[in-house]
Each structure stands twice: as structure tokens, then as C-alpha cells.
Design a protein around this motif. Sequence first.
Motif, short mmCIF file in Angstrom:
data_model
loop_
_atom_site.label_atom_id
_atom_site.label_comp_id
_atom_site.label_asym_id
_atom_site.label_seq_id
_atom_site.Cartn_x
_atom_site.Cartn_y
_atom_site.Cartn_z
N TYR A 13 0.83 -1.20 0.00
CA TYR A 13 0.00 0.00 0.00
C TYR A 13 0.86 1.25 0.00
O TYR A 13 1.91 1.30 0.63
CB TYR A 13 -0.89 0.05 1.25
N GLU A 15 0.82 4.93 1.29
CA GLU A 15 0.09 5.78 2.23
C GLU A 15 -0.15 7.18 1.67
O GLU A 15 -1.14 7.82 1.99
CB GLU A 15 0.86 5.87 3.55
N ARG A 16 0.76 7.66 0.84
CA ARG A 16 0.63 9.01 0.30
C ARG A 16 -0.47 9.10 -0.75
O ARG A 16 -1.20 10.08 -0.82
CB ARG A 16 1.96 9.43 -0.30
N PRO A 18 -3.51 6.77 -1.87
CA PRO A 18 -4.23 5.54 -1.50
C PRO A 18 -4.65 4.65 -2.67
O PRO A 18 -4.85 3.47 -2.49
CB PRO A 18 -5.46 6.05 -0.75
N LYS A 52 0.89 -3.75 5.80
CA LYS A 52 1.03 -2.85 4.67
C LYS A 52 1.04 -3.60 3.34
O LYS A 52 0.96 -2.99 2.29
CB LYS A 52 2.33 -2.04 4.78
#
Length: 60
Positions: A13, A15-16, A18, A52
Amino acid sequence: MSYVAIGRIIQVYNERYPHHTFLYMISDKGEDELEKGRISLKSAVELMVNEKICNIYAPQ
């Protein structure tokens, strides 16, 4: 259930952003080479523990 191992490809994934993910091949080297698309086994296990990783691909 898939597991992380050297030679497998993991989808991680972002995070910045999505709706984007990264693909990394798990390397037997002890250091990450993210710009080359390789990640160490230790870092991959840490990502798995922190949930993650969204997918693990095993070579055929």
C-alpha cells in the motif's frame, strides 16, 4: 495464506496516494534497493507485521 520469502513479489500500500501501490521483489541482500524494485526480507516481514502488504505473488 501466502507468506513472504526470497524471490516473491509483494504489492505494498502507498500511504501518500491511496489508489496506488508499489511492487517489490524480495531480495536476499540485507539492504533495501527500493529504486531498483528490491526490498530486503527483513523489511518485507516488517511490512507484513504492520499490515502494509496487500498481495503476495509467487513465481510459477
